[in-house]
Motif scaffolding. Sequence first.
Motif, PDB file in Angstrom:
ATOM      1  N   TRP A  95      18.284 -15.475 -17.230  1.00 24.87           N
ATOM      2  CA  TRP A  95      18.672 -16.281 -16.087  1.00 24.87           C
ATOM      3  C   TRP A  95      18.906 -17.749 -16.469  1.00 24.87           C
ATOM      4  O   TRP A  95      19.835 -18.376 -15.979  1.00 24.87           O
ATOM      5  CB  TRP A  95      17.602 -16.196 -14.989  1.00 24.87           C
ATOM      6  CG  TRP A  95      17.896 -17.079 -13.817  1.00 24.87           C
ATOM      7  CD1 TRP A  95      18.715 -16.792 -12.761  1.00 24.87           C
ATOM      8  CD2 TRP A  95      17.403 -18.392 -13.577  1.00 24.87           C
ATOM      9  NE1 TRP A  95      18.763 -17.845 -11.893  1.00 24.87           N
ATOM     10  CE2 TRP A  95      17.947 -18.851 -12.375  1.00 24.87           C
ATOM     11  CE3 TRP A  95      16.539 -19.241 -14.277  1.00 24.87           C
ATOM     12  CZ2 TRP A  95      17.673 -20.104 -11.847  1.00 24.87           C
ATOM     13  CZ3 TRP A  95      16.270 -20.494 -13.749  1.00 24.87           C
ATOM     14  CH2 TRP A  95      16.824 -20.911 -12.539  1.00 24.87           C
ATOM     15  N   THR A 142      20.053 -10.778 -16.129  1.00 25.80           N
ATOM     16  CA  THR A 142      20.194 -11.455 -14.842  1.00 25.80           C
ATOM     17  C   THR A 142      20.929 -10.541 -13.876  1.00 25.80           C
ATOM     18  O   THR A 142      21.990 -10.000 -14.208  1.00 25.80           O
ATOM     19  CB  THR A 142      20.975 -12.771 -15.001  1.00 25.80           C
ATOM     20  OG1 THR A 142      20.263 -13.611 -15.926  1.00 25.80           O
ATOM     21  CG2 THR A 142      21.124 -13.496 -13.680  1.00 25.80           C
ATOM     22  N   TYR A 186      22.301 -15.133  -8.263  1.00 29.12           N
ATOM     23  CA  TYR A 186      21.885 -14.887  -9.648  1.00 29.12           C
ATOM     24  C   TYR A 186      20.366 -14.943  -9.644  1.00 29.12           C
ATOM     25  O   TYR A 186      19.790 -15.936  -9.206  1.00 29.12           O
ATOM     26  CB  TYR A 186      22.388 -15.985 -10.590  1.00 29.12           C
ATOM     27  CG  TYR A 186      23.878 -16.196 -10.636  1.00 29.12           C
ATOM     28  CD1 TYR A 186      24.673 -15.503 -11.542  1.00 29.12           C
ATOM     29  CD2 TYR A 186      24.497 -17.120  -9.795  1.00 29.12           C
ATOM     30  CE1 TYR A 186      26.043 -15.725 -11.618  1.00 29.12           C
ATOM     31  CE2 TYR A 186      25.862 -17.331  -9.859  1.00 29.12           C
ATOM     32  CZ  TYR A 186      26.629 -16.636 -10.766  1.00 29.12           C
ATOM     33  OH  TYR A 186      27.988 -16.854 -10.835  1.00 29.12           O
ATOM     34  N   ARG A 187      19.723 -13.884 -10.141  1.00 32.86           N
ATOM     35  CA  ARG A 187      18.257 -13.896 -10.233  1.00 32.86           C
ATOM     36  C   ARG A 187      17.815 -13.075 -11.427  1.00 32.86           C
ATOM     37  O   ARG A 187      18.524 -12.153 -11.837  1.00 32.86           O
ATOM     38  CB  ARG A 187      17.617 -13.407  -8.948  1.00 32.86           C
ATOM     39  CG  ARG A 187      17.943 -11.992  -8.566  1.00 32.86           C
ATOM     40  CD  ARG A 187      17.216 -11.590  -7.294  1.00 32.86           C
ATOM     41  NE  ARG A 187      17.595 -12.445  -6.222  1.00 32.86           N
ATOM     42  CZ  ARG A 187      17.903 -12.051  -5.003  1.00 32.86           C
ATOM     43  NH1 ARG A 187      17.845 -10.785  -4.691  1.00 32.86           N
ATOM     44  NH2 ARG A 187      18.238 -12.900  -4.075  1.00 32.86           N
ATOM     45  N   PRO A 188      16.663 -13.393 -11.993  1.00 27.02           N
ATOM     46  CA  PRO A 188      16.181 -12.603 -13.121  1.00 27.02           C
ATOM     47  C   PRO A 188      16.071 -11.127 -12.724  1.00 27.02           C
ATOM     48  O   PRO A 188      15.633 -10.805 -11.622  1.00 27.02           O
ATOM     49  CB  PRO A 188      14.803 -13.188 -13.421  1.00 27.02           C
ATOM     50  CG  PRO A 188      14.867 -14.590 -12.892  1.00 27.02           C
ATOM     51  CD  PRO A 188      15.753 -14.507 -11.676  1.00 27.02           C
ATOM     52  N   ASN A 192      22.289 -19.563 -15.602  1.00 30.34           N
ATOM     53  CA  ASN A 192      22.305 -20.716 -14.705  1.00 30.34           C
ATOM     54  C   ASN A 192      23.036 -21.904 -15.326  1.00 30.34           C
ATOM     55  O   ASN A 192      23.760 -22.619 -14.641  1.00 30.34           O
ATOM     56  CB  ASN A 192      20.881 -21.100 -14.306  1.00 30.34           C
ATOM     57  CG  ASN A 192      20.886 -21.975 -13.102  1.00 30.34           C
ATOM     58  OD1 ASN A 192      21.424 -21.614 -12.076  1.00 30.34           O
ATOM     59  ND2 ASN A 192      20.303 -23.142 -13.241  1.00 30.34           N
TER      60      ASN A 192
END
Length: 182
Positions: free
Chosen positions: A15, A124, A113-115, A19
Amino acid sequence: MVSFFSQSFHYDHPWQLVNIGVWRKYPNPHSAHVISVDVLDRSIDPSTGIVRTERVIGCKQKAPGWVVKLLGGTSDAYVREVSHLNPHTGETLVTSVNLSLCQYLTVLERISYRPCPMSPTQRTLFTQTAEIQARIAGWRPLQERFELWSLDMFNKNAQKGREGFEHVLRSLRQGMTVAEKP
């Protein structure tokens, strides 16, 4: 009528890298239509740590020239993007909406977007939705065709966007300049 688009998949990158890629997405060889990215505002909420960024992205229109002229537009198009990065939850939310020709067509896009829950340090989870609504009063059959054509274009552009973002992420991992060709 409103048409909907949705997709979800994993990037094989952590992530933190993804990011960074969000802010370095343009230019890239798969998004030559993007001609400018201007940050209008960036702030950090002191109580939550959430970073809010507002940008305007300038693009060259993808619509057929005769459609743009008929509707009174130009070849330049603009999109407003607002993002929220939460450093505590590891989530970045991005919402965008077209500013150009919005009286005829609105495209509201939401990206997360998230782990990845199964592999948070390696992958991700990407989720993207869009609501597409055409507004051509009194011309329902034309409105429906315009909306379905726009949905098809959005789907094709989403694939190009994925390829472009993968290029950005690979470039960041390898220390290359993002604008370099693959």
